[in-house]
Design a protein around this motif. Structure first.
Motif, PDB file in Angstrom:
ATOM      1  N   MET A   1       0.817  -1.194   0.026  1.00 57.06           N
ATOM      2  CA  MET A   1       0.010  -0.095  -0.208  1.00 57.06           C
ATOM      3  C   MET A   1       0.982   1.181   0.148  1.00 57.06           C
ATOM      4  N   ALA A   2       0.576   2.060  -0.945  1.00 57.67           N
ATOM      5  CA  ALA A   2       1.595   3.073  -1.204  1.00 57.67           C
ATOM      6  C   ALA A   2       1.400   4.151   0.128  1.00 57.67           C
ATOM      7  N   VAL A   3       2.399   5.045   0.520  1.00 55.69           N
ATOM      8  CA  VAL A   3       2.386   6.124   1.521  1.00 55.69           C
ATOM      9  C   VAL A   3       2.526   7.296   0.835  1.00 55.69           C
ATOM     10  N   TYR A   4       1.537   8.462   1.310  1.00 54.46           N
ATOM     11  CA  TYR A   4       1.476   9.584   0.683  1.00 54.46           C
ATOM     12  C   TYR A   4       1.928  10.566   1.600  1.00 54.46           C
ATOM     13  N   ARG A  87      -4.984  20.786  -6.570  1.00 60.50           N
ATOM     14  CA  ARG A  87      -4.728  19.229  -6.629  1.00 60.50           C
ATOM     15  C   ARG A  87      -5.822  18.536  -7.690  1.00 60.50           C
ATOM     16  N   LYS A  88      -7.176  18.668  -7.278  1.00 54.14           N
ATOM     17  CA  LYS A  88      -8.278  18.217  -7.809  1.00 54.14           C
ATOM     18  C   LYS A  88      -8.148  18.895  -9.550  1.00 54.14           C
ATOM     19  N   GLU A  89      -8.425  20.001  -9.537  1.00 55.73           N
ATOM     20  CA  GLU A  89      -8.661  20.653 -10.802  1.00 55.73           C
ATOM     21  C   GLU A  89      -7.339  20.333 -11.720  1.00 55.73           C
ATOM     22  N   ARG A  90      -6.121  20.631 -11.139  1.00 56.03           N
ATOM     23  CA  ARG A  90      -5.101  20.682 -12.249  1.00 56.03           C
ATOM     24  C   ARG A  90      -4.193  19.253 -12.136  1.00 56.03           C
ATOM     25  N   ILE A  91      -4.744  18.276 -11.475  1.00 58.60           N
ATOM     26  CA  ILE A  91      -3.992  16.858 -11.421  1.00 58.60           C
ATOM     27  C   ILE A  91      -4.933  15.914 -11.530  1.00 58.60           C
ATOM     28  N   GLU A  92      -5.957  15.673 -10.490  1.00 59.30           N
ATOM     29  CA  GLU A  92      -6.698  14.523 -10.539  1.00 59.30           C
ATOM     30  C   GLU A  92      -7.815  14.712 -11.805  1.00 59.30           C
ATOM     31  N   ASP A  93      -8.390  15.842 -12.160  1.00 59.87           N
ATOM     32  CA  ASP A  93      -9.210  15.937 -13.163  1.00 59.87           C
ATOM     33  C   ASP A  93      -8.535  15.548 -14.538  1.00 59.87           C
ATOM     34  N   LYS A  94      -7.447  15.745 -14.670  1.00 57.30           N
ATOM     35  CA  LYS A  94      -6.725  15.657 -15.839  1.00 57.30           C
ATOM     36  C   LYS A  94      -6.124  14.203 -16.064  1.00 57.30           C
ATOM     37  N   GLU A  95      -5.769  13.450 -15.088  1.00 58.19           N
ATOM     38  CA  GLU A  95      -5.083  12.369 -14.869  1.00 58.19           C
ATOM     39  C   GLU A  95      -5.721  11.351 -14.092  1.00 58.19           C
ATOM     40  N   PRO A  96      -6.430  10.464 -14.972  1.00 58.57           N
ATOM     41  CA  PRO A  96      -7.384   9.698 -14.273  1.00 58.57           C
ATOM     42  C   PRO A  96      -6.623   8.713 -13.276  1.00 58.57           C
ATOM     43  N   ASN A  97      -5.311   8.177 -13.483  1.00 62.13           N
ATOM     44  CA  ASN A  97      -4.673   7.419 -12.770  1.00 62.13           C
ATOM     45  C   ASN A  97      -4.129   7.871 -11.757  1.00 62.13           C
ATOM     46  N   ALA A  98      -4.354   9.235 -11.360  1.00 61.26           N
ATOM     47  CA  ALA A  98      -3.609   9.982 -10.236  1.00 61.26           C
ATOM     48  C   ALA A  98      -4.490   9.674  -9.060  1.00 61.26           C
ATOM     49  N   PRO A  99      -3.953   9.267  -7.665  1.00 55.72           N
ATOM     50  CA  PRO A  99      -4.851   9.053  -6.692  1.00 55.72           C
ATOM     51  C   PRO A  99      -5.464  10.158  -6.374  1.00 55.72           C
ATOM     52  N   ALA A 135       1.892  21.017  -0.786  1.00 52.69           N
ATOM     53  CA  ALA A 135       2.135  21.212  -2.322  1.00 52.69           C
ATOM     54  C   ALA A 135       2.850  19.969  -2.589  1.00 52.69           C
ATOM     55  N   ALA A 136       4.018  19.620  -1.931  1.00 51.12           N
ATOM     56  CA  ALA A 136       4.859  18.422  -2.393  1.00 51.12           C
ATOM     57  C   ALA A 136       4.110  17.150  -2.367  1.00 51.12           C
ATOM     58  N   LEU A 137       3.204  16.854  -1.368  1.00 50.55           N
ATOM     59  CA  LEU A 137       2.293  15.851  -0.999  1.00 50.55           C
ATOM     60  C   LEU A 137       1.309  15.711  -2.390  1.00 50.55           C
ATOM     61  N   TYR A 138       0.874  16.729  -2.912  1.00 49.79           N
ATOM     62  CA  TYR A 138      -0.076  16.592  -3.760  1.00 49.79           C
ATOM     63  C   TYR A 138       0.708  16.838  -4.960  1.00 49.79           C
ATOM     64  N   GLU A 139       1.742  16.906  -5.181  1.00 49.21           N
ATOM     65  CA  GLU A 139       2.844  16.833  -6.415  1.00 49.21           C
ATOM     66  C   GLU A 139       2.505  18.303  -7.314  1.00 49.21           C
ATOM     67  N   LEU A 140       2.169  19.232  -6.628  1.00 49.21           N
ATOM     68  CA  LEU A 140       1.678  20.269  -7.404  1.00 49.21           C
ATOM     69  C   LEU A 140       3.027  20.943  -7.799  1.00 49.21           C
ATOM     70  N   ASN A 141       4.194  21.009  -7.072  1.00 46.64           N
ATOM     71  CA  ASN A 141       5.500  21.576  -7.954  1.00 46.64           C
ATOM     72  C   ASN A 141       6.135  20.539  -8.536  1.00 46.64           C
ATOM     73  N   THR A 142       5.710  19.238  -8.981  1.00 49.41           N
ATOM     74  CA  THR A 142       6.660  18.348  -9.599  1.00 49.41           C
ATOM     75  C   THR A 142       6.028  17.421 -10.612  1.00 49.41           C
TER      76      THR A 142
END
Ligand code: 2P0
Length: 360
Positions: A1-4, A87-99, A135-142
């Motif tokens: 199980m991945a740790v975030y 996180r939702k609008e910029r990553i999860e809504d665009k990338e279906p595999n993102a947790p 921001a790092a946890l949500y990968e907003l910067n990476t």
């Protein structure tokens, strides 16, 4: 199980052009732009670890090991809401595999390696570390190698929702917080004026006069000033814009004399508007005023001998002094301060009264 989970730290910043007053107290929009130097050494930092997990039944926060209440509709909640939206609008809504981390609760633990709320800008480093950790946890910067999902200036808007001065700690070096004019706060953000390595000989010496919790909090003090001080209106309109222009030019040209003159004048005017508040606010004490006299005298002698200033003092919402000086003068300044205020390190654990520590 991945740790975030992500851990980041952020340093304190010390303003040369002071932020004092809000035009919007909920969004934390300032009445004037400000400029600071972010300290680069390890003495004054907040370190925050954030973890998201679907099993967490609520979001929790620990400050220096003690669990804190998270006030509904408070500053922390506003920061978290904004980061989850990004996180939702910029990553999860665009990338279906993102947790779907934005849907999970968080556990956040933050430590300061210096006294909290003693006029040493703990809320600045605290909310900056919290914002950058999530921001790092949500990968907003990476997340994207081409362009980060959120730039440091965009993240500074989130940190600003936590504490105004925190937006400036998202950058190292010399940083301006542009007041902006939009009612939404979208243009009230921090920008880099110059990186730390632009002027590597610049040092900040912190003189801890008193590390007790301060009497009047910045948040309530500054609004009393907005409500009652006529001098603040003059400062906002006629003084700060010119000083900001002048100090940015001085930083770009590494002109210490102008940097020092503007820094000391702005510290003095900030304490004058505090005194012009009804009832008046006193942040400096007799030791603070003695430090001003020592630096003024050093500068007077140096100016007559060399034509240049050696140091600049500045004081925030407390009695502690920060002295900006160039590397070649650090030894002389420390010696003279220690001569007037002998250290008692064998008697008191860190931080000692008048403790000096250098930081660029
Ligand atoms: C500054 N200070 O520019 C000024 C100088 C204190 C004196 O920013 O209400 O703790 O959280 O936005 O950021 C202190 O104000 O106040 C401050 P809030 P904050 O560094």
């Amino acid at each position: 199980m991945a740790v975030y989970q992500a851990t980041t730290s952020a340093p304190v910043n010390i303003a040369c052009i002071k932020y004092w007053g809000k035009r919007d107290t909920t969004l934390i929009l300032p009445t004037n732009s400000s400029l600071s130097v972010t300290l680069s050494q390890d003495h004054l930092r907040s370190t925050t670890t954030s973890r998201a997990d679907p099993s967490f039944t609520e979001t929790k926060l620990w400050l220096n090991g003690k669990e804190e209440d998270i006030k509904s509709g408070g500053r922390l909640e506003r920061c978290l809401k904004e980061l989850k939206k990004m996180r939702k609008e910029r990553i999860e809504d665009k990338e279906p595999n993102a947790p779907k981390l934005s849907e999970w609760n968080l556990h956040i633990a933050s430590y300061n390696n210096f006294p909290t709320a003693a006029g040493l800008a703990s809320s600045a480093s605290g909310f900056a570390a919290l914002t950058s950790s999530i921001a790092a946890l949500y990968e907003l910067n990476t997340f994207s190698s081409v362009k980060p999902a959120a730039s440091p200036s965009e993240l500074s808007i989130v940190a600003r929702l936590g504490s105004g001065s925190a937006c400036r700690s998202l950058f190292g070096g010399f940083v301006a917080w542009q007041a902006g004019s939009s009612p939404s706060g979208s243009d009230s953000l921090a920008v880099e004026v110059a990186p730390q390595n632009h002027w590597p000989t610049m040092h900040a010496l912190i003189c801890v006069v008193n590390d007790a919790k301060k009497g009047t909090s910045s948040t309530s003090g500054m609004q009393r000033t907005v409500e009652t001080s006529a001098l603040l209106q003059h400062r906002i309109k006629d003084v700060v814009p010119k000083r900001l222009e002048g100090i940015i030019k001085a930083i770009q040209e590494k002109d210490f004399d102008t940097f020092a003159k503007i820094t000391m004048a702005d510290s003095n005017q900030f304490h004058a508007v505090a005194l012009d508040t009804a009832p008046p606010i006193f942040y400096m004490n007799d030791v603070s005023r003695s430090i001003i006299s020592i630096i003024e005298e050093l500068n007077r002698v140096s100016l007559s001998k060399t034509g240049h200033l050696v140091a600049a003092y500045t004081f925030d919402a407390g009695p502690n002094a920060v002295i900006y000086t160039e590397e070649k003068n650090v030894k002389q300044i420390i010696e003279i301060i220690v001569k007037y205020f002998p250290q008692s390190s064998e008697l008191t654990p860190f931080p000692d009264p008048f403790k000096l520590f250098g930081g660029k």
